[in-house]
Design a protein around this motif. Structure first.
Motif, mmCIF file in Angstrom:
data_model
loop_
_atom_site.group_PDB
_atom_site.id
_atom_site.type_symbol
_atom_site.label_atom_id
_atom_site.label_comp_id
_atom_site.label_asym_id
_atom_site.label_seq_id
_atom_site.Cartn_x
_atom_site.Cartn_y
_atom_site.Cartn_z
ATOM 1 N N ASP A 169 0.813 -1.216 0.000
ATOM 2 C CA ASP A 169 0.000 0.000 0.000
ATOM 3 C C ASP A 169 0.849 1.269 0.000
ATOM 4 O O ASP A 169 0.321 2.371 0.156
ATOM 5 C CB ASP A 169 -0.974 0.011 1.181
ATOM 6 C CG ASP A 169 -0.257 -0.044 2.529
ATOM 7 O OD1 ASP A 169 0.981 -0.220 2.541
ATOM 8 O OD2 ASP A 169 -0.936 0.083 3.565
ATOM 9 N N ASP A 336 -3.375 4.416 -3.456
ATOM 10 C CA ASP A 336 -2.797 3.752 -2.284
ATOM 11 C C ASP A 336 -3.624 4.014 -1.036
ATOM 12 O O ASP A 336 -3.872 3.112 -0.226
ATOM 13 C CB ASP A 336 -1.363 4.243 -2.051
ATOM 14 C CG ASP A 336 -0.339 3.478 -2.874
ATOM 15 O OD1 ASP A 336 -0.713 2.444 -3.469
ATOM 16 O OD2 ASP A 336 0.822 3.917 -2.940
ATOM 17 N N ASN A 339 -6.758 2.027 -1.231
ATOM 18 C CA ASN A 339 -6.547 0.634 -1.627
ATOM 19 C C ASN A 339 -7.449 0.253 -2.805
ATOM 20 O O ASN A 339 -8.097 -0.783 -2.816
ATOM 21 C CB ASN A 339 -6.799 -0.316 -0.436
ATOM 22 C CG ASN A 339 -6.355 -1.743 -0.739
ATOM 23 O OD1 ASN A 339 -5.425 -1.968 -1.509
ATOM 24 N ND2 ASN A 339 -7.035 -2.722 -0.148
ATOM 25 N N GLU A 340 -7.487 1.111 -3.811
ATOM 26 C CA GLU A 340 -8.346 0.885 -4.983
ATOM 27 C C GLU A 340 -7.584 1.235 -6.257
ATOM 28 O O GLU A 340 -7.931 2.155 -6.987
ATOM 29 C CB GLU A 340 -9.622 1.724 -4.888
ATOM 30 C CG GLU A 340 -10.704 1.151 -4.008
ATOM 31 C CD GLU A 340 -11.331 -0.130 -4.560
ATOM 32 O OE1 GLU A 340 -10.966 -0.551 -5.672
ATOM 33 O OE2 GLU A 340 -12.184 -0.708 -3.851
ATOM 34 N N ARG A 341 -6.528 0.497 -6.526
ATOM 35 C CA ARG A 341 -5.687 0.791 -7.680
ATOM 36 C C ARG A 341 -6.392 0.490 -8.999
ATOM 37 O O ARG A 341 -6.258 1.222 -9.971
ATOM 38 C CB ARG A 341 -4.378 0.007 -7.565
ATOM 39 C CG ARG A 341 -3.569 0.412 -6.346
ATOM 40 C CD ARG A 341 -2.550 -0.644 -5.906
ATOM 41 N NE ARG A 341 -2.057 -0.335 -4.568
ATOM 42 C CZ ARG A 341 -2.677 -0.665 -3.442
ATOM 43 N NH1 ARG A 341 -3.818 -1.328 -3.488
ATOM 44 N NH2 ARG A 341 -2.176 -0.335 -2.274
ATOM 45 N N TRP A 391 -0.495 -2.241 -8.508
ATOM 46 C CA TRP A 391 -1.497 -3.304 -8.378
ATOM 47 C C TRP A 391 -0.883 -4.666 -8.703
ATOM 48 O O TRP A 391 -1.088 -5.645 -7.982
ATOM 49 C CB TRP A 391 -2.649 -2.996 -9.329
ATOM 50 C CG TRP A 391 -3.923 -3.719 -9.045
ATOM 51 C CD1 TRP A 391 -4.302 -4.306 -7.870
ATOM 52 C CD2 TRP A 391 -5.010 -3.897 -9.947
ATOM 53 N NE1 TRP A 391 -5.555 -4.844 -7.993
ATOM 54 C CE2 TRP A 391 -6.018 -4.606 -9.256
ATOM 55 C CE3 TRP A 391 -5.235 -3.521 -11.260
ATOM 56 C CZ2 TRP A 391 -7.235 -4.942 -9.848
ATOM 57 C CZ3 TRP A 391 -6.446 -3.849 -11.849
ATOM 58 C CH2 TRP A 391 -7.436 -4.553 -11.160
ATOM 59 N N SER A 394 1.690 -5.762 -6.052
ATOM 60 C CA SER A 394 1.039 -6.052 -4.773
ATOM 61 C C SER A 394 0.422 -7.446 -4.735
ATOM 62 O O SER A 394 0.148 -7.969 -3.659
ATOM 63 C CB SER A 394 -0.071 -5.022 -4.506
ATOM 64 O OG SER A 394 0.448 -3.717 -4.436
ATOM 65 N N LYS A 480 -4.796 -7.505 -3.299
ATOM 66 C CA LYS A 480 -5.035 -6.081 -3.177
ATOM 67 C C LYS A 480 -5.873 -5.592 -4.345
ATOM 68 O O LYS A 480 -5.857 -6.145 -5.436
ATOM 69 C CB LYS A 480 -3.696 -5.325 -3.163
ATOM 70 C CG LYS A 480 -2.764 -5.725 -2.015
ATOM 71 C CD LYS A 480 -3.279 -5.229 -0.689
ATOM 72 C CE LYS A 480 -2.275 -5.543 0.427
ATOM 73 N NZ LYS A 480 -2.735 -5.034 1.741
#
Length: 481
Positions: A169, A336, A339-341, A391, A394, A480
């Protein structure tokens, strides 16, 4: 004396481990925040500076193409290069770029980041200076191919490198700060070309030759700084205290790459190549790489087609890159933070598609409207990339696989996309406003938006399944978004 120092180190290590254990898994502690800031000050400016110079040396050929065209002192005229030959010169760079990305990331882990990146930097700087001495099509092809070989490993290498230092993140914003230096290089590149254009024939050299020489020298010189000052891995960072090193390793125990881990094996390679969800990332990245490539190489030509002549066209490339720089940083921070790339990338792709659509549907003589469309297109296209890369990194769970997957993403997805980007802005369409390029980019960015949403929904489904199958008390890692 030695025993006293040894005892002190042991006590410091015990205190460090106790402090880390007591921190638990709660909100980020002051110690971790301080560590992250210390890492940022050492790693991010240096990495961004490296990529700034790389991008400057890669894209300056677009400036050289039209620099002092009105006086016949441009690259195309003096080296007797046709438009089709220029396109092939761009193409061979990208072929080399795609082929050498995976081997380069493997070598980065094997030879240490500081050593390998410094070697690449010195090499591409020397080759850029060499471009200032070409006199024909054949020499341009050879030097551009070699430039692709040595620049290939930098961007995937830097993205991989960040996984050794930062949590999932924390990566998108830092990838953005590095990638945004390319946006900044695009802005500065136009301004630098504008300035150098005024020293045409100084010392008997045309301005486009001075452009390559002047922009190549900083890379060669900076390579020595990278060799000595770019840190490799947290485990051996002497500029961190014992407590900070322990914390740096501990906080990445589940989701970071490890300097002590083995390099790529055949089983790692097979597992990475056969993980079909990663190919979803590669396909999406192909879609964004076409507009990224075409804007990088043809923005000076696009602005020239908007009624701006010669040196003025160079200067008008600055605003689209400057606006894109700001948007890129903000979007990556937001991706980041929330948390919604995936959804951020999809939204930016949609924005970029609208910008290209505006440029495509407006009449060729609607210069102001099409220039606004170019700014919107550049902002959406460039801002889409950092969250996509964050993304991907991760959602890969082993050190060896991260390096290979990032390189495959940029090599198999990015390089073919960039190759397509070389061919879509046709010189014979300048009076029609480059419709092929704008329509192609708009369509691909719409596809990127759809792909990002679909992949986001897939990861949500996978996470629900993991939670349902988890044994009580078991520590698991979720995908993620």
């Amino acid at each position: 004396m030695t025993e006293d120092k040894f005892d002190t180190d042991i006590e410091e290590r015990k205190a460090s481990l106790a402090e880390i254990s007591s921190a638990g898994e709660g909100p980020i502690s002051d110690a971790e925040r301080s560590l992250r800031w210390k890492q940022d000050m050492r790693i991010i400016p240096l990495s961004a500076g490296i990529y700034f110079l790389c991008y400057l040396d890669r894209s300056n050929i677009g400036n050289a193409k039209i620099l002092n065209h009105s006086t016949g002192n441009d690259l195309m005229t003096e080296a007797n290069i046709s438009n089709s030959q220029f396109t092939i010169a761009l193409f061979v760079f990208l072929v080399a770029y795609g082929v050498f990305e995976v081997p380069s990331n493997i070598l980065l882990k094997k030879l240490r980041p500081s050593r390998w990146i410094a070697f690449l930097m010195f090499s591409w700087g020397a080759l850029t200076i060499g471009l200032g001495g070409i006199h024909n099509y054949a020499s341009l092809i050879v030097v551009r191919f070699l430039l692709g070989v040595f620049e290939a490993g930098l961007f995937p290498g830097l993205v991989y490198y960040l996984t050794f230092w930062y949590k999932t993140d924390e990566r998108s914003i830092r990838v953005a700060l590095i990638l945004a230096s390319a946006t900044l290089a695009g802005a500065f590149g136009g301004a630098i070309a504008y300035g150098i254009g005024h020293i045409n024939q100084a010392g008997g050299l045309s301005a486009w030759r001075w452009l390559f020489i002047i922009e190549g020298i900083p890379s060669v010189v900076s390579a020595f700084l990278v060799w000595f000052f770019l840190p490799d891995y947290p485990e051996g960072a002497k500029w961190l205290t014992i407590q900070e090193r322990d914390l740096a390793v501990h906080r990445l125990r589940l989701e970071g790459s490890k300097g002590s881990h083995k390099t790529m094996s055949w089983s790692d390679a097979k597992e990475t190549l056969t993980d079909w969800r990663l190919w979803g990332h590669y396909v999406i990245y192909f879609g964004i790489s076409v507009p990224f490539s075409s804007l990088s190489l043809f923005t000076p030509s696009i602005t020239a087609g908007l009624g701006y002549g010669d040196l003025r066209a160079q200067l008008m490339t600055v605003p689209p890159y400057a606006v894109a720089y700001v948007i890129q940083i903000f979007v990556s921070w937001s991706a980041d933070h929330f948390n919604e790339r995936g959804l951020h990338s999809a939204g930016c792709a949609l924005l970029g598609a609208v910008g290209f659509l505006v440029s495509a549907v407006l009449p060729p003589d609607s210069y102001v409207g099409r220039y606004v469309g170019l700014i919107i297109a550049a902002s959406g296209a460039f801002a889409c990339i950092p969250p996509l890369l964050g993304w991907l990194s991760s959602n890969i769970f082993s050190t060896a696989s991260v390096g290979m997957a990032i390189a495959l993403n940029i090599g198999l997805g990015g390089a073919p996309g960039q190759i397509v980007g070389v061919f879509i802005y046709k010189s014979d369409e300048v009076n029609r406003g480059y419709p092929t390029g704008h329509w192609t980019n708009a369509a691909l960015l719409f596809a990127v938006a759809v792909g990002g949403v679909m992949l986001r929904l897939y990861y949500a489904w996978r996470n629900r399944k993991i939670i349902q199958e988890r044994v009580q008390g078991q520590e698991v890692r979720l995908f993620k978004y």
